[in-house]
Scaffold this active site. Structure first.
Site, PDB file in Angstrom:
ATOM      1  N   LYS A   1     -69.941  31.837  16.839  1.00 13.14           N
ATOM      2  CA  LYS A   1     -69.777  31.193  15.493  1.00 13.14           C
ATOM      3  C   LYS A   1     -70.839  31.928  14.409  1.00 13.14           C
ATOM      4  CE  LYS A   1     -70.447  27.087  16.232  1.00 13.14           C
ATOM      5  NZ  LYS A   1     -71.085  27.069  17.753  1.00 13.14           N
TER       6      LYS A   1
ATOM      7  N   ARG B   1     -75.609  21.247  27.002  1.00 15.27           N
ATOM      8  CA  ARG B   1     -74.732  21.575  25.482  1.00 15.27           C
ATOM      9  C   ARG B   1     -73.357  21.571  25.679  1.00 15.27           C
ATOM     10  NH1 ARG B   1     -78.299  26.540  23.584  1.00 15.27           N
ATOM     11  NH2 ARG B   1     -76.990  26.440  21.841  1.00 15.27           N
TER      12      ARG B   1
ATOM     13  N   ARG C   1     -84.391  31.354  23.095  1.00 16.05           N
ATOM     14  CA  ARG C   1     -84.367  29.978  22.481  1.00 16.05           C
ATOM     15  C   ARG C   1     -84.744  28.740  23.600  1.00 16.05           C
ATOM     16  NH1 ARG C   1     -79.059  28.891  18.888  1.00 16.05           N
ATOM     17  NH2 ARG C   1     -79.349  26.731  20.073  1.00 16.05           N
TER      18      ARG C   1
ATOM     19  N   ARG D   1     -69.844  17.878  14.449  1.00  9.63           N
ATOM     20  CA  ARG D   1     -69.953  17.929  15.794  1.00  9.63           C
ATOM     21  C   ARG D   1     -69.481  16.725  16.582  1.00  9.63           C
ATOM     22  NH1 ARG D   1     -74.317  22.452  16.354  1.00  9.63           N
ATOM     23  NH2 ARG D   1     -74.510  22.708  18.582  1.00  9.63           N
TER      24      ARG D   1
ATOM     25  N   ARG E   1     -79.090  35.679  25.534  1.00  3.39           N
ATOM     26  CA  ARG E   1     -79.182  35.698  24.215  1.00  3.39           C
ATOM     27  C   ARG E   1     -80.470  35.892  23.898  1.00  3.39           C
ATOM     28  NH1 ARG E   1     -75.743  31.473  20.635  1.00  3.39           N
ATOM     29  NH2 ARG E   1     -77.000  30.077  21.317  1.00  3.39           N
TER      30      ARG E   1
HETATM   31  P1  AMP Z   1     -76.826  25.231  17.621  1.00  3.23           P
HETATM   32  O1  AMP Z   1     -77.612  26.355  16.876  1.00  3.23           O
HETATM   33  O2  AMP Z   1     -75.725  24.888  16.458  1.00  3.23           O
HETATM   34  O3  AMP Z   1     -76.493  25.333  18.893  1.00  3.23           O
HETATM   35  O4  AMP Z   1     -77.682  23.882  17.484  1.00  3.23           O
HETATM   36  C1  AMP Z   1     -78.854  23.701  18.342  1.00  3.23           C
HETATM   37  C2  AMP Z   1     -79.154  22.275  18.459  1.00  3.23           C
HETATM   38  O5  AMP Z   1     -79.248  21.504  17.194  1.00  3.23           O
HETATM   39  C3  AMP Z   1     -77.915  21.206  19.024  1.00  3.23           C
HETATM   40  O6  AMP Z   1     -77.845  21.305  20.543  1.00  3.23           O
HETATM   41  C4  AMP Z   1     -78.412  20.002  18.767  1.00  3.23           C
HETATM   42  O7  AMP Z   1     -79.497  19.339  19.303  1.00  3.23           O
HETATM   43  C5  AMP Z   1     -78.746  20.182  17.259  1.00  3.23           C
HETATM   44  N1  AMP Z   1     -77.628  20.262  16.242  1.00  3.23           N
HETATM   45  C6  AMP Z   1     -77.260  21.179  15.465  1.00  3.23           C
HETATM   46  N2  AMP Z   1     -75.853  20.898  14.749  1.00  3.23           N
HETATM   47  C7  AMP Z   1     -76.047  19.441  15.029  1.00  3.23           C
HETATM   48  C8  AMP Z   1     -75.174  18.580  14.539  1.00  3.23           C
HETATM   49  N3  AMP Z   1     -74.115  18.651  13.741  1.00  3.23           N
HETATM   50  N4  AMP Z   1     -75.047  17.207  15.096  1.00  3.23           N
HETATM   51  C9  AMP Z   1     -76.185  16.859  15.920  1.00  3.23           C
HETATM   52  N5  AMP Z   1     -77.103  17.778  16.415  1.00  3.23           N
HETATM   53  C10 AMP Z   1     -76.914  18.881  16.146  1.00  3.23           C
END
Ligand code: AMP
Length: 206
Positions: A13, A163, A152, A83, A119
Site C-alpha cells: 500500500k 499484526r 522496523r 482500520r 523489508r
Molecule cells: P503501518 O505502518 O500502517 O503498518 O502501521 C504500524 C502500526 O501503527 C500499526 O501496527 C498500529 O500499531 C499503528 N497504526 C497505524 N494506523 C493505525 C490505525 N488506523 N489505527 C490504530 N493503529 C494504527
C-alpha cells in the site's frame, strides 16, 4: 480525489500510495508514518505500535483530522486508516464530502510474511525496499534520499503474526463496510505482479 487504501501489512500500500500521490498530485497520509514520526507518543503508545496492536480509535481520529486539515482542499490518500469499523464511522462523520474511492490490496499470507521479514524502510522519506526482491542500489542506504535504512521494530516474524491477526480481526469487516457503499476496487498485488504492473492497474481503475 479522495482515496482509502486497505490491505494487510506488506501488501505494498505504502509503495503504491507514493506513486499514486505523485501521479495525481494527492497528499499521502500514512497513519503508521505519522505515529512513528510523532515525538510525543507515550511509552504505552510506543509499546502498542511496536507490538502490532492498534492505537485507540479516538486518538487516531484526532491525528487524522489534524492531518486532513493540512490538505487545504487538495485530494488525499489514506494509507492505514480506517482500520476498524469504529474508525470508518468516525471518518465518515468527520468528512464533509463523503465521496471516497477504496482500493483493496489482496495477496497470499505466506507472501506477506516473506515480504515483511525482509523489508528495509527509510525512516526519513518512508521508501520501502526488500533485502532480496528489491535491494537498495547502495548497501543499506535509501535510493531516494540516501538515509540509512532500518528494519522496523514491528517487522519481526513474531510481531507480524500479531499484526496479521489484528488485520483479519478488525480490518476485514472494514472491507465489507466499504464494498457495499463506495466505489471499491480489488487490486491483486501478489509477487507475480510487478510494482509497475500494479500501478498501471490502479491508474486504469482510477
Ligand atoms: P503501518 O505502518 O500502517 O503498518 O502501521 C504500524 C502500526 O501503527 C500499526 O501496527 C498500529 O500499531 C499503528 N497504526 C497505524 N494506523 C493505525 C490505525 N488506523 N489505527 C490504530 N493503529 C494504527
Amino acid at each position: 480525489m479522495h482515496l482509502i487504501l486497505i490491505g494487510p501489512p506488506g501488501s505494498g500500500k505504502g509503495t503504491q500510495a507514493k506513486k499514486i500521490a505523485k501521479e495525481f498530485h494527492l497528499d499521502h497520509i500514512s497513519t503508521g508514518d505519522l505515529l512513528r514520526n510523532n515525538p510525543d507518543l507515550t511509552k504505552e503508545q510506543k509499546e502498542l505500535l511496536n507490538s502490532g496492536k492498534l492505537i485507540p480509535d479516538m486518538m487516531m481520529l484526532d491525528i487524522v483530522k489534524a492531518r486532513l486539515n493540512k490538505c487545504h482542499g487538495r485530494g488525499w490518500i489514506l494509507d492505514g486508516y480506517p482500520r476498524t469499523i469504529a474508525q470508518a464511522h468516525l471518518l465518515e462523520n468527520a468528512l464533509e464530502d463523503g465521496t471516497v474511492k477504496v482500493l483493496y490490496f489482496t495477496l497470499d499470507t505466506k507472501e506477506l510474511v516473506d515480504r515483511i521479514t525482509g523489508r528495509l524502510s527509510c525512516p526519513a522519506c518512508g521508501s520501502v525496499f526488500h533485502k532480496i526482491t528489491r535491494p537498495p542500489k547502495k548497501d543499506n542506504l535509501c535510493d531516494n534520499c540516501g538515509e540509512p535504512l532500518i528494519h522496523r521494530k514491528d517487522d519481526t516474524e513474531e510481531v507480524i503474526k500479531k499484526r496479521l491477526d489484528t488485520y483479519f480481526t478488525y480490518t476485514d469487516p472494514v472491507v465489507k463496510y466499504y464494498q457495499d457503499k463506495n466505489r471499491f476496487y480489488n487490486i491483486a498485488c501478489g509477487n507475480k505482479h510487478s510494482i509497475d504492473e500494479i500501478f498501471e492497474t490502479i491508474k486504469d481503475k482510477l
